[in-house]
Design an enzyme around this catalytic site. Structure first.
Site, PDB file in Angstrom:
ATOM      1  N   ASP A   8       0.997  -1.231   0.005  1.00 32.05           N
ATOM      2  CA  ASP A   8      -0.029  -0.031   0.052  1.00 32.05           C
ATOM      3  C   ASP A   8       0.964   1.245   0.076  1.00 32.05           C
ATOM      4  OD1 ASP A   8      -3.065   0.727   1.337  1.00 32.05           O
ATOM      5  OD2 ASP A   8      -1.765   2.141   0.856  1.00 32.05           O
ATOM      6  N   ASP A 103      -3.822   2.379  -5.255  1.00 32.47           N
ATOM      7  CA  ASP A 103      -2.419   2.232  -4.467  1.00 32.47           C
ATOM      8  C   ASP A 103      -2.060   1.045  -3.643  1.00 32.47           C
ATOM      9  OD1 ASP A 103      -3.985   2.823  -2.311  1.00 32.47           O
ATOM     10  OD2 ASP A 103      -2.412   3.759  -1.452  1.00 32.47           O
ATOM     11  N   GLU A 104      -3.062  -0.123  -4.001  1.00 33.69           N
ATOM     12  CA  GLU A 104      -2.973  -1.188  -3.125  1.00 33.69           C
ATOM     13  C   GLU A 104      -3.195  -2.460  -3.882  1.00 33.69           C
ATOM     14  OE1 GLU A 104      -6.348  -0.498  -0.391  1.00 33.69           O
ATOM     15  OE2 GLU A 104      -5.867  -2.579   0.443  1.00 33.69           O
TER      16      GLU A 104
HETATM   17  P1  TTP Z   1      -5.420   4.858   1.236  1.00 34.55           P
HETATM   18  O1  TTP Z   1      -4.252   4.066   0.985  1.00 34.55           O
HETATM   19  O2  TTP Z   1      -6.179   4.487   2.371  1.00 34.55           O
HETATM   20  O3  TTP Z   1      -4.471   6.303   1.970  1.00 34.55           O
HETATM   21  P2  TTP Z   1      -3.157   6.757   1.558  1.00 34.55           P
HETATM   22  O4  TTP Z   1      -2.272   6.124   0.621  1.00 34.55           O
HETATM   23  O5  TTP Z   1      -3.385   8.531   1.223  1.00 34.55           O
HETATM   24  O6  TTP Z   1      -2.577   6.978   2.794  1.00 34.55           O
HETATM   25  P3  TTP Z   1      -1.922   5.450   3.819  1.00 34.55           P
HETATM   26  O7  TTP Z   1      -2.071   4.475   2.819  1.00 34.55           O
HETATM   27  O8  TTP Z   1      -0.492   6.026   3.791  1.00 34.55           O
HETATM   28  O9  TTP Z   1      -2.572   5.524   5.105  1.00 34.55           O
HETATM   29  O10 TTP Z   1      -6.037   5.544  -0.118  1.00 34.55           O
HETATM   30  C1  TTP Z   1      -5.254   5.636  -1.345  1.00 34.55           C
HETATM   31  C2  TTP Z   1      -5.660   6.882  -1.905  1.00 34.55           C
HETATM   32  O11 TTP Z   1      -7.148   6.754  -2.198  1.00 34.55           O
HETATM   33  C3  TTP Z   1      -5.516   8.177  -1.369  1.00 34.55           C
HETATM   34  O12 TTP Z   1      -4.285   8.734  -1.265  1.00 34.55           O
HETATM   35  C4  TTP Z   1      -6.535   9.241  -1.817  1.00 34.55           C
HETATM   36  C5  TTP Z   1      -7.888   8.014  -1.944  1.00 34.55           C
HETATM   37  N1  TTP Z   1      -8.730   8.276  -0.914  1.00 34.55           N
HETATM   38  C6  TTP Z   1      -9.725   9.057  -1.150  1.00 34.55           C
HETATM   39  O13 TTP Z   1     -10.048   9.825  -2.259  1.00 34.55           O
HETATM   40  N2  TTP Z   1     -10.912   9.155  -0.237  1.00 34.55           N
HETATM   41  C7  TTP Z   1     -10.621   8.306   1.032  1.00 34.55           C
HETATM   42  O14 TTP Z   1     -11.490   8.466   2.004  1.00 34.55           O
HETATM   43  C8  TTP Z   1      -9.533   7.400   1.042  1.00 34.55           C
HETATM   44  C9  TTP Z   1      -9.269   6.743   2.329  1.00 34.55           C
HETATM   45  C10 TTP Z   1      -8.561   7.553   0.103  1.00 34.55           C
HETATM   46 MG    MG Z   2      -2.093   3.872   0.744  1.00 37.48          MG
END
Ligand code: TTP
Ligand code: MG
Length: 383
Positions: A8, A103-104
């Site tokens: 991730d 992103d995952e």
């Molecule tokens: P995440 O992987 O949940 O969050 P992140 O990568 O920003 O942070 P981390 O993994 O380090 O905790 O989500 C990936 C992307 O998806 C995030 O950069 C933006 C988008 N996203 C939204 O647009 N709305 C949301 O509510 C969430 C959780 C994520």
């Molecule tokens: Mg993330």
């Protein structure tokens, strides 16, 4: 032995913005709606998280918590570019890649661990490659199943690696102090239901038998699966796409579980347009369409179907996507995805017979229409 890796990206959208704008590195950065607009935070840099800013928070609230933050609007195209590079890196390590979101991903690395000597070495090599090729960091969890791999990647965020224990007793001990919503299938509603019974951590679930939990949740199936999860037992396999290298797909995760079928359908059609435009611009043809739905219990289904002849026009693709979608029954959806696969660089048939029957003429017309729509989409005039 099965080895699963969950990767991730850290603060994904915000990290890409900091990559492209060095002046924002090391600063609180919020991606989403502006501070005085309606709408919320998509994500924020870890520097902003120190002030209590979180994804899905109204931007107004984020501003109140961190008025000196830089606010920027999302640039989805750029995030998809970096995401595509990341997924190509994943494929350097195994063909068994399941995209969870932009992103995952889950990677089944069972067959490639031996090339690196250990899963830890493989994970470190992957993290290095992501840093070098994407310019941003990711966090990785390694375990014997998806559930534990995902918990592992959260454990040392950002820029972390967690190799989860193998021994069942060690796994149970690792999970015992974690809050129950660490587990799949436990949303805020289930957590609220269990709280009055003193069930707050995984350890509390580990002490129950299925009968006791069924009495509270009124479903033996849910009770059994939650207790298994509390011990780290999960059979969920990596739902990899066999032709990922040749496919294009996009996914959307709803901020909260979506129950409105019309809204889900609208989102699906947006994804269809995105995927369609992307490979029309690359002059590719699709043989197979696929939808992916994930419900609030984190159960994922994928359904796919083939086109009679390879296509790339919006109308044929939409029709197929809707055909797949309308067959599915569900109450709430967490994630929806759409992909086209089996793409080849050459046109269908031998090219000579392409316009020889009325059907081909119709497809060609649809394609011209799709190209026109794509150019409007690029200018933001239609979705
Ligand atoms: P995440 O992987 O949940 O969050 P992140 O990568 O920003 O942070 P981390 O993994 O380090 O905790 O989500 C990936 C992307 O998806 C995030 O950069 C933006 C988008 N996203 C939204 O647009 N709305 C949301 O509510 C969430 C959780 C994520
Ligand atoms: Mg993330």
């Amino acid at each position: 032995m099965v080895t699963i890796l969950h990767v991730d990206m850290d603060a994904f959208y915000a990290s890409v913005e900091q990559l492209d704008h060095p002046e924002w590195r090391g600063k609180p950065l919020i991606v989403g709606a502006g501070p005085f607009e309606r709408g919320g935070v998509s994500t924020c840099s870890y520097e902003a998280r120190k002030f209590g800013v979180r994804s899905a928070m109204p931007s107004r609230t984020a501003y109140a918590k961190c008025p000196h933050a830089v606010f920027v609007r999302p640039r989805m195209e750029r995030y998809h570019e970096i995401s595509d590079i990341a997924f190509r890196v994943f494929l350097d390590f195994t063909p068994y890649v399941e995209a969870v979101s932009v992103d995952e991903a889950f990677l089944d690395i069972s067959g490639s661990v031996h090339l690196y000597g250990s899963a830890r070495n493989l994970a470190e090599a992957l993290r290095r490659s992501i840093r070098e090729k994407c310019g941003i960091t990711c966090s990785v969890g390694v375990a014997c199943n998806r559930l534990l791999a995902k918990i592992g990647s959260e454990e040392n965020k950002p820029d972390g690696l967690t190799v989860m224990p193998d021994d069942p007793d060690d796994i149970a001990a690792f999970l015992a102090p974690k809050p129950i919503n660490t587990l799949w299938g436990i949303g805020s509603k289930t957590a609220e239901t269990l709280k009055p019974y003193g069930i707050v951590n995984c350890g509390d679930l580990q002490k129950l038998d299925v009968g006791q939990l069924t009495a509270i949740l009124h479903s033996a199936e849910t009770a059994r699966s939650l207790i298994n999860h509390a011990f780290g037992i999960s059979s969920a396999l990596v739902h990899h796409l066999p032709t990922l290298e040749k496919s294009v797909s996009r996914e959307h995760t709803f901020d909260v579980d979506e129950t409105d079928r019309t809204k889900i359908r609208e989102k699906l059609l947006e994804l269809v347009s995105e995927v369609g435009s992307r490979f029309r611009s690359e002059k590719r043809w699709a043989k197979t369409a696929r939808i992916k739905l994930r419900n609030s219990a984190f159960e994922t289904i994928t359904r796919q179907t083939s086109f009679e002849t390879p296509v790339r026009d919006d109308i044929s693709i939409r029709r197929k996507a809707l055909e797949l979608f309308e067959r599915e029954k569900f109450t709430a959806i967490r994630l929806i995805g759409f992909g086209l696969a089996d793409i080849s660089g050459s046109p269908p048939g031998n090219g000579l017979s392409l316009f020889s029957n009325p059907d081909d003429e119709r497809l060609k017309r649809y394609e011209r229409l799709s190209d026109a729509l794509d150019s409007l989409r690029k200018r933001g005039l239609v979705k």
